[in-house]
Design an enzyme around this catalytic site. Structure first.
Site, PDB file in Angstrom:
ATOM      1  N   SER A 197       0.830  -1.188   0.000  1.00  0.00           N
ATOM      2  CA  SER A 197       0.000   0.000   0.000  1.00  0.00           C
ATOM      3  C   SER A 197       0.878   1.257   0.000  1.00  0.00           C
ATOM      4  CB  SER A 197      -0.940  -0.071   1.208  1.00  0.00           C
ATOM      5  OG  SER A 197      -2.036   0.772   1.069  1.00  0.00           O
ATOM      6  N   ASP A 423      -8.510  -4.223  -6.408  1.00  0.00           N
ATOM      7  CA  ASP A 423      -8.033  -3.664  -5.143  1.00  0.00           C
ATOM      8  C   ASP A 423      -8.811  -2.385  -4.856  1.00  0.00           C
ATOM      9  OD1 ASP A 423      -6.495  -2.164  -3.190  1.00  0.00           O
ATOM     10  OD2 ASP A 423      -4.806  -3.476  -3.631  1.00  0.00           O
ATOM     11  N   HIS A 451      -7.246  -5.898  -0.882  1.00  0.00           N
ATOM     12  CA  HIS A 451      -6.106  -4.992  -0.876  1.00  0.00           C
ATOM     13  C   HIS A 451      -4.807  -5.774  -0.733  1.00  0.00           C
ATOM     14  CE1 HIS A 451      -3.908  -1.370  -0.519  1.00  0.00           C
ATOM     15  NE2 HIS A 451      -3.835  -1.319   0.791  1.00  0.00           N
TER      16      HIS A 451
END
Length: 485
Positions: A197, A423, A451
């Site tokens: 991320s 995602d 994710h």
């Protein structure tokens, strides 16, 4: 709302020591001491201002789990955020990294400057954070806009009052320079790294600053830092909408789905739910006294979209919400913002805002955000306005922002960029863009939901990542891992 983090916390919903020393480039000793469960902890001294290396210093908290086998070196890990704790993430090393990788590398986590145990940014008390997060994040009246503006000003002023000296120095480039000092202190010639991320942005900036010190970087759930903050917000909001549609399609196949389908009327029902909570909050059976308004309902709806294994919990929460009970939605919202039992918070929300506000240039007026929120409705009718308005404190931010720039890391060793097609928080197009921008970027795609991709169920992704980290086997650019099942 711009939390770009992993979802290890969602798993809970679904189901006297010797010391050794290393020395960093600036001469600071790393004194490792046992801190439980096989881990060792230390502090790394770094300059507050990297442009003044001999000036004031701050402490970065570090943790490691020694390799269990034939050691290659260290692998640094970061879970995202910004604001996510690398200490906490490394403590989950046995589920974050495969056994094969843990055998060959010391797993090293650190809280980036301003986060957690590393000179944390502080802005508001817990009760003040409750009040701020309760504000209507998609205001549709002058009074709601005024309240959000006032709350955002208080947030920015609180950060200046409590952490003003630190605020100009919590950007991603500062954290990347800290990471290079840590690499040197660990004795690694090149950096081996897993960033998820926002952690992909940290890794990409590191590679751009220190391309000759890259050994192997896995950037999973990539962020396209070439985009402006509002472009990032708009794309992320649309990503949540795509993930919501995937959830709904799956929901229709389950006996406990609160919707009959198809997607369009189900979305209309969710929109009606959010509008109702704007006028009449859902019941809160947790006993903490919070009103489960539209703001908390939206956060609770977004959280389980990060992980398809949490979709059954979302079905349960929406069934309860249809009967007026928002307790499970509130519980999920608390996971996203790291609100703990008893009503205390980590500093994740404050650090997230502080890093985002100095990492990119935001509009100078709330009117510009209002226009962006209106424009976002076309691509993201449920989530666009709240994601856009979430950046409002940055309009009033007291520390100067840096300019946006692409990263290319010329001369770096091959860098693996991993993207998941659906995602919600870091859309697949960001992975494509980052892999293209990096001079040595190699894209690995995954036809999946949720994710990030590594260790989420794809044996294909796991094999490619492990082989790259351990053996420096670079996959073919553009390889695509199939959908699970």
């Amino acid at each position: 709302m711009r939390f770009r983090r992993t979802v290890a916390a969602l798993a809970a919903l679904v189901l006297s020591a010797t010391a050794c020393t290393g020395v960093d480039r600036a001469g600071t000793a790393l004194d490792w001491t046992s801190c439980g469960d096989g881990f060792e902890c230390a502090k790394l001294g770094v300059p507050l201002d990297h442009d003044r290396p001999d000036g004031e210093r701050i402490q970065i908290s570090v943790i490691r789990l020694p390799a269990s086998g034939d050691r290659i070196g260290s692998i640094l890990v970061n879970p995202g955020g910004p604001g996510g704790s690398g200490i906490g993430y490394a403590r989950s090393a046995r589920s974050v990294l495969s056994e094969a990788v843990r055998a060959r590398f010391d797993v090293v986590g650190f809280d980036p400057r301003g986060v957690g145990e590393s000179s944390p940014v502080r802005c508001l008390s817990s009760s003040e954070l409750d009040a701020y997060l309760s504000l209507d994040g998609s205001p549709d009246s002058p009074a709601e806009v005024a309240a959000l503006e006032e709350g955002s000003r208080r947030f920015a002023a609180g950060c200046q009052s409590r952490s003003g000296k630190l605020l100009p120095h919590v950007g991603t480039a500062d954290a990347a320079r800290d990471m290079d000092l840590l690499r040197a202190a660990l004795g690694d010639k090149g950096l081996t790294y897993l960033g998820k991320s926002y952690g992909t942005q940290l890794g990409a900036v590191y590679a751009d600053l220190f391309p000759g010190r890259v050994r192997a970087l896995v950037l999973d759930g990539a962020v396209d830092s070439s985009l402006s903050p509002l472009e990032l917000n708009a794309t992320q909001a649309h990503g949540f909408e795509v993930a919501l549609d995937a959830f709904l399609e799956d929901c229709f196949t389950a006996a406990d789905c609160p919707f009959e389908g198809p997607v369009k009327p189900a979305r209309e029902e969710l929109g009606a739910l959010l509008r109702r909570t704007d006028q009449e909050p859902l019941a809160n059976k947790s006993g903490d006294g919070r009103r489960i308004s539209e703001a908390w309902t939206t956060l609770g709806l977004i959280t389980p979209l990060y992980d398809r294994h949490a979709w059954p919990v979302l079905r349960q929460a929406l069934n309860e919400a249809s009967k007026g009970d928002g307790t499970t939605l509130l519980r999920m919202a608390d996971l996203l913002i790291d609100r703990r039992e008893g009503g205390t918070y980590s500093n994740q929300t404050e650090a997230n805002m502080a890093v985002n506000c100095v990492d990119g240039r935001f509009p100078a007026t709330s009117a510009a955000l209002a226009e962006a929120a209106r424009d976002s409705v076309g691509d993201a009718p449920l989530f666009g306005p709240s994601v856009m308005w979430s950046s409002l404190p940055c309009v009033y931010w007291p520390a100067k922002a840096t300019s946006q720039a692409k990263v290319d890391a010329p001369g770096a060793a091959p860098i693996m960029v991993v993207g998941t097609e659906r995602d919600p928080a870091t859309p697949y197009e960001w992975a494509e863009a980052l892999a293209d921008q990096l001079s040595s970027g190699v894209l690995v795609g995954f036809d999946g939901d949720g994710h990030t991709a590594y260790l989420t169920g794809s044996a294909c992704v796991d094999r490619l990542v492990d082989d790259y980290l351990i053996n420096l086997a670079v996959p073919k650019d553009g390889v695509h891992c199939p959908k699970i099942g």
